[in-house]
Design a protein around this motif. Structure first.
Motif, PDB file in Angstrom:
ATOM      1  N   ASP A 159       0.845  -1.198   0.000  1.00 14.97           N
ATOM      2  CA  ASP A 159       0.000   0.000   0.000  1.00 14.97           C
ATOM      3  C   ASP A 159       0.881   1.248   0.000  1.00 14.97           C
ATOM      4  OD1 ASP A 159       0.644  -0.007   2.906  1.00 14.97           O
ATOM      5  OD2 ASP A 159      -0.868  -1.588   3.003  1.00 14.97           O
ATOM      6  N   ASP A 160       1.002   1.938   1.124  1.00 18.04           N
ATOM      7  CA  ASP A 160       1.804   3.163   1.159  1.00 18.04           C
ATOM      8  C   ASP A 160       3.301   2.850   1.184  1.00 18.04           C
ATOM      9  OD1 ASP A 160      -0.570   4.437   1.356  1.00 18.04           O
ATOM     10  OD2 ASP A 160      -0.348   5.108   3.435  1.00 18.04           O
ATOM     11  N   ALA A 161       4.096   3.822   0.756  1.00 18.87           N
ATOM     12  CA  ALA A 161       5.550   3.702   0.874  1.00 18.87           C
ATOM     13  C   ALA A 161       5.975   4.250   2.239  1.00 18.87           C
ATOM     14  CB  ALA A 161       6.220   4.503  -0.235  1.00 18.87           C
ATOM     15  N   ALA A 162       7.177   3.875   2.670  1.00 17.72           N
ATOM     16  CA  ALA A 162       7.658   4.323   3.991  1.00 17.72           C
ATOM     17  C   ALA A 162       7.711   5.859   4.058  1.00 17.72           C
ATOM     18  CB  ALA A 162       9.030   3.726   4.272  1.00 17.72           C
ATOM     19  N   GLY A 163       8.241   6.492   3.018  1.00 16.81           N
ATOM     20  CA  GLY A 163       8.356   7.956   3.007  1.00 16.81           C
ATOM     21  C   GLY A 163       6.987   8.622   3.025  1.00 16.81           C
ATOM     22  N   GLU A 164       6.053   7.994   2.313  1.00 21.12           N
ATOM     23  CA  GLU A 164       4.679   8.513   2.268  1.00 21.12           C
ATOM     24  C   GLU A 164       4.077   8.477   3.677  1.00 21.12           C
ATOM     25  OE1 GLU A 164       2.611   6.006  -0.456  1.00 21.12           O
ATOM     26  OE2 GLU A 164       0.767   7.194  -0.407  1.00 21.12           O
ATOM     27  N   ALA A 165       4.359   7.406   4.432  1.00 22.76           N
ATOM     28  CA  ALA A 165       3.848   7.297   5.807  1.00 22.76           C
ATOM     29  C   ALA A 165       4.435   8.421   6.669  1.00 22.76           C
ATOM     30  CB  ALA A 165       4.194   5.930   6.394  1.00 22.76           C
ATOM     31  N   PHE A 166       5.742   8.694   6.525  1.00 22.88           N
ATOM     32  CA  PHE A 166       6.349   9.830   7.248  1.00 22.88           C
ATOM     33  C   PHE A 166       5.616  11.126   6.879  1.00 22.88           C
ATOM     34  CE2 PHE A 166      10.112   7.219   8.212  1.00 22.88           C
ATOM     35  CZ  PHE A 166      10.529   7.763   9.418  1.00 22.88           C
ATOM     36  N   ASP A 167       5.377  11.328   5.576  1.00 24.02           N
ATOM     37  CA  ASP A 167       4.747  12.579   5.129  1.00 24.02           C
ATOM     38  C   ASP A 167       3.329  12.716   5.682  1.00 24.02           C
ATOM     39  OD1 ASP A 167       7.036  13.208   3.709  1.00 24.02           O
ATOM     40  OD2 ASP A 167       6.328  12.310   1.841  1.00 24.02           O
ATOM     41  N   LYS A 168       2.575  11.593   5.685  1.00 17.99           N
ATOM     42  CA  LYS A 168       1.177  11.659   6.136  1.00 17.99           C
ATOM     43  C   LYS A 168       1.088  11.850   7.651  1.00 17.99           C
ATOM     44  CE  LYS A 168      -0.911   9.368   2.196  1.00 17.99           C
ATOM     45  NZ  LYS A 168      -1.338   8.088   1.601  1.00 17.99           N
ATOM     46  N   VAL A 169       1.944  11.143   8.394  1.00 18.64           N
ATOM     47  CA  VAL A 169       1.930  11.301   9.857  1.00 18.64           C
ATOM     48  C   VAL A 169       2.340  12.739  10.220  1.00 18.64           C
ATOM     49  CG1 VAL A 169       3.149  10.612  11.972  1.00 18.64           C
ATOM     50  CG2 VAL A 169       2.174   8.875  10.467  1.00 18.64           C
ATOM     51  N   ALA A 170       3.315  13.268   9.514  1.00 26.62           N
ATOM     52  CA  ALA A 170       3.747  14.657   9.770  1.00 26.62           C
ATOM     53  C   ALA A 170       2.560  15.603   9.616  1.00 26.62           C
ATOM     54  CB  ALA A 170       4.863  15.044   8.813  1.00 26.62           C
ATOM     55  N   LYS A 171       1.771  15.375   8.587  1.00 33.03           N
ATOM     56  CA  LYS A 171       0.622  16.244   8.320  1.00 33.03           C
ATOM     57  C   LYS A 171      -0.410  16.132   9.456  1.00 33.03           C
ATOM     58  CE  LYS A 171      -1.726  17.802   4.207  1.00 33.03           C
ATOM     59  NZ  LYS A 171      -1.978  17.590   2.788  1.00 33.03           N
ATOM     60  N   VAL A 172      -0.674  14.894   9.906  1.00 32.22           N
ATOM     61  CA  VAL A 172      -1.666  14.680  10.983  1.00 32.22           C
ATOM     62  C   VAL A 172      -1.264  15.417  12.262  1.00 32.22           C
ATOM     63  CG1 VAL A 172      -2.568  12.924  12.589  1.00 32.22           C
ATOM     64  CG2 VAL A 172      -2.596  12.485  10.135  1.00 32.22           C
ATOM     65  N   ILE A 173       0.036  15.414  12.566  1.00 30.66           N
ATOM     66  CA  ILE A 173       0.432  16.032  13.853  1.00 30.66           C
ATOM     67  C   ILE A 173       0.951  17.467  13.670  1.00 30.66           C
ATOM     68  CG2 ILE A 173       0.820  13.820  15.015  1.00 30.66           C
ATOM     69  CD1 ILE A 173       3.804  14.135  14.633  1.00 30.66           C
ATOM     70  N   GLY A 174       0.807  17.986  12.453  1.00 33.91           N
ATOM     71  CA  GLY A 174       1.110  19.402  12.241  1.00 33.91           C
ATOM     72  C   GLY A 174       2.587  19.727  12.087  1.00 33.91           C
ATOM     73  N   LEU A 175       3.344  18.783  11.507  1.00 33.55           N
ATOM     74  CA  LEU A 175       4.747  19.082  11.216  1.00 33.55           C
ATOM     75  C   LEU A 175       4.867  19.392   9.728  1.00 33.55           C
ATOM     76  CD1 LEU A 175       6.407  16.229  13.306  1.00 33.55           C
ATOM     77  CD2 LEU A 175       6.293  18.657  13.888  1.00 33.55           C
ATOM     78  N   GLY A 176       5.945  20.080   9.368  1.00 30.53           N
ATOM     79  CA  GLY A 176       6.075  20.586   7.997  1.00 30.53           C
ATOM     80  C   GLY A 176       6.376  19.520   6.959  1.00 30.53           C
ATOM     81  N   TYR A 177       6.210  19.925   5.695  1.00 32.99           N
ATOM     82  CA  TYR A 177       6.542  19.079   4.559  1.00 32.99           C
ATOM     83  C   TYR A 177       7.973  19.382   4.117  1.00 32.99           C
ATOM     84  CZ  TYR A 177       6.845  17.452  -0.197  1.00 32.99           C
ATOM     85  OH  TYR A 177       7.278  16.830  -1.325  1.00 32.99           O
ATOM     86  N   PRO A 178       8.808  18.406   3.716  1.00 31.31           N
ATOM     87  CA  PRO A 178       8.524  16.982   3.697  1.00 31.31           C
ATOM     88  C   PRO A 178       8.562  16.376   5.094  1.00 31.31           C
ATOM     89  CG  PRO A 178      10.757  17.388   2.913  1.00 31.31           C
ATOM     90  CD  PRO A 178      10.146  18.724   3.170  1.00 31.31           C
ATOM     91  N   GLY A 179       7.720  15.352   5.296  1.00 31.64           N
ATOM     92  CA  GLY A 179       7.507  14.813   6.628  1.00 31.64           C
ATOM     93  C   GLY A 179       8.704  14.092   7.221  1.00 31.64           C
ATOM     94  N   GLY A 180       9.490  13.422   6.387  1.00 35.25           N
ATOM     95  CA  GLY A 180      10.608  12.629   6.915  1.00 35.25           C
ATOM     96  C   GLY A 180      11.531  13.443   7.806  1.00 35.25           C
ATOM     97  N   PRO A 181      12.132  14.497   7.272  1.00 32.57           N
ATOM     98  CA  PRO A 181      13.046  15.288   8.100  1.00 32.57           C
ATOM     99  C   PRO A 181      12.347  15.938   9.292  1.00 32.57           C
ATOM    100  CG  PRO A 181      13.355  15.811   5.770  1.00 32.57           C
ATOM    101  CD  PRO A 181      12.152  14.922   5.864  1.00 32.57           C
ATOM    102  N   SER A 182      11.084  16.386   9.131  1.00 30.58           N
ATOM    103  CA  SER A 182      10.444  17.075  10.267  1.00 30.58           C
ATOM    104  C   SER A 182      10.049  16.088  11.362  1.00 30.58           C
ATOM    105  CB  SER A 182       9.271  17.954   9.815  1.00 30.58           C
ATOM    106  OG  SER A 182       8.333  17.208   9.112  1.00 30.58           O
ATOM    107  N   VAL A 183       9.633  14.871  10.989  1.00 28.70           N
ATOM    108  CA  VAL A 183       9.322  13.852  12.007  1.00 28.70           C
ATOM    109  C   VAL A 183      10.620  13.463  12.723  1.00 28.70           C
ATOM    110  CG1 VAL A 183       8.628  11.427  12.339  1.00 28.70           C
ATOM    111  CG2 VAL A 183       7.229  12.939  10.925  1.00 28.70           C
ATOM    112  N   ALA A 184      11.703  13.283  11.941  1.00 27.94           N
ATOM    113  CA  ALA A 184      12.987  12.883  12.549  1.00 27.94           C
ATOM    114  C   ALA A 184      13.462  13.943  13.543  1.00 27.94           C
ATOM    115  CB  ALA A 184      14.033  12.664  11.454  1.00 27.94           C
ATOM    116  N   ARG A 185      13.284  15.215  13.181  1.00 30.31           N
ATOM    117  CA  ARG A 185      13.714  16.316  14.066  1.00 30.31           C
ATOM    118  C   ARG A 185      12.871  16.325  15.352  1.00 30.31           C
ATOM    119  NH1 ARG A 185      12.566  20.466  10.801  1.00 30.31           N
ATOM    120  NH2 ARG A 185      13.673  19.531   9.071  1.00 30.31           N
ATOM    121  N   ALA A 186      11.535  16.216  15.198  1.00 27.82           N
ATOM    122  CA  ALA A 186      10.654  16.217  16.375  1.00 27.82           C
ATOM    123  C   ALA A 186      10.939  15.009  17.263  1.00 27.82           C
ATOM    124  CB  ALA A 186       9.193  16.214  15.918  1.00 27.82           C
ATOM    125  N   ALA A 187      11.251  13.869  16.634  1.00 28.23           N
ATOM    126  CA  ALA A 187      11.467  12.618  17.380  1.00 28.23           C
ATOM    127  C   ALA A 187      12.632  12.738  18.358  1.00 28.23           C
ATOM    128  CB  ALA A 187      11.715  11.469  16.396  1.00 28.23           C
TER     129      ALA A 187
END
Ligand code: KG4
Ligand code: ZN
Length: 342
Positions: A159-187
């Motif tokens: 179904d979804d790709a790993a990067g796509e999951a990072f991007d979508k989760v980032a959007k749900v919790i209000g982190l910027g695009y692209p989601g990968g780097p912003s999720v990694a920073r928040a983490a």
């Protein structure tokens, strides 16, 4: 042999000159991140238009930076697909036209395969048989390469790709695009045991699935902010504290990293390759690199971050090893090759 690579499959307009598949002479990337960030994701029509505006200056810059000129370019390589159709079309049309005008063979390249070749721009080159985990915004695949162009797909996302999951989760919790780097920073500020997300099961244990995880994060987050499961995901970010955001990011990232490591380790044990590489935008993730180093009994090869995310150097490198597939357009009318969409 010097190859000019051109890449426009998504939101990066890129050109690069690579010699003999390994020597990086230039690597120009015009990113559209700032343009798309305000929409929270890539807008295909805007991406295509932006490629048109910067494509030729990016090619010129790649030649200048490589201290070379058209006389010394032996072939032009271009991403044929997969990707966004409008974006691909700009690169393919540009490359086809330049190949005609400058009398150069044109080499069509598969973008996903090319991600692996970012690792051939490093010395020494990884050895075959080579196990590759390709994790990008559009793809998640495990592939076993016996040699160049000779590979078997061991598993891929259902179904979804790993990067796509990072991007979508980032959007749900209000982190910027692209989601990968912003999720990694928040983490970095969060606890990765704050939430436990379920790991998916697939019929082929080397396949992946990320859409359930993405929904799991959404449901857990809705629960956290009051338990209204009909709440629109766009309403959630305003109700989360920075600490909660960081905890969700860390727990989600840990789950994805565990899934990717489990799969790569299982494939390694089954096939015992001589080298293991990770490629694609998610390969830039430092936590993934750290955990893989701890868990895999062999050293992992990965490219510098600028070569993990989309670039044209990987296209030019891949083309060197596939140069026999070059198309001579000199006698045919100007007609771009068909693009291959996602
Ligand atoms: O390979 P890539 O540049 O483009 C595609 O071919 O899709 O990958 C982009 C993806 C995006 O989903 C982005 O969020 C993700 O790679 N990404 C990361 C990181 N940097 C980029 N994911 C996790 N951690 C990162 N540091
Ligand atoms: Zn890519």
């Amino acid at each position: 042999m010097k190859i000019l690579g051109i890449e426009t499959s998504c939101d990066e307009t890129a050109a690069s000159v690579v010699e003999d598949g390994t020597k990086l002479l230039s690597n120009i990337i015009a990113s559209q991140i700032d343009i798309h960030a305000q929409y929270g994701g890539v807008v295909p029509e805007i991406a295509a238009r932006s490629h048109i505006e910067v494509m030729l200056p990016v090619v010129e810059k790649a030649l200048t930076e490589a201290k070379t000129n058209w006389d010394n370019i032996d072939a032009i390589a271009v991403t044929q697909g997969p990707g966004l159709v409008g974006s691909l079309l700009i690169g393919v049309l540009t490359a086809s036209t330049l190949a005609h005008l400058k009398n150069k063979p044109l080499i069509p390249i598969n973008h996903v395969e090319a991600h692996v070749y970012a690792n051939f721009l490093n010395e020494p080159a990884p050895l075959f048989p080579l196990l590759a985990l390709i994790v990008s915004g559009g793809h998640t695949q495990l592939a076993l390469f016996q040699d160049h162009e000779n590979y078997e797909l061991l598993g891929q996302t259902q179904d979804d790709a790993a990067g796509e999951a990072f991007d979508k989760v980032a959007k749900v919790i209000g982190l910027g695009y692209p989601g990968g780097p912003s999720v990694a920073r928040a983490a970095e500020q969060g606890s990765d045991t704050a939430f436990v997300y379920t790991k998916p099961k697939t019929a082929n244990p080397l396949d992946f699935s990320f859409s359930g995880l993405k929904t799991g994060v959404l449901r857990e987050t809705q629960k956290l902010v009051g338990g209204d499961y009909t709440m629109l995901s766009s309403q959630i970010p305003a109700l989360l504290s920075d600490n909660q955001r960081a905890d969700i990011a860390a727990s989600f990232q840990k789950t994805v990293v565990t899934i990717l490591c489990d799969h790569l380790l299982a494939a390694y044990k089954q096939y015992r390759p001589r080298s293991v590489v990770i490629a694609g935008g998610v390969a830039a993730n430092q936590e993934l690199r750290r955990v893989l180093k701890l868990r895999l009994p062999v050293e992992i090869t990965y490219a510098p971050i600028s070569l993990c995310t989309d670039n044209a150097a990987m296209i030019a490198s891949c083309a060197f090893y596939q140069r026999d597939r070059g198309v001579d357009l000199r006698k045919s009318p100007i007609q771009p090759m068909p693009v291959l969409s996602m």
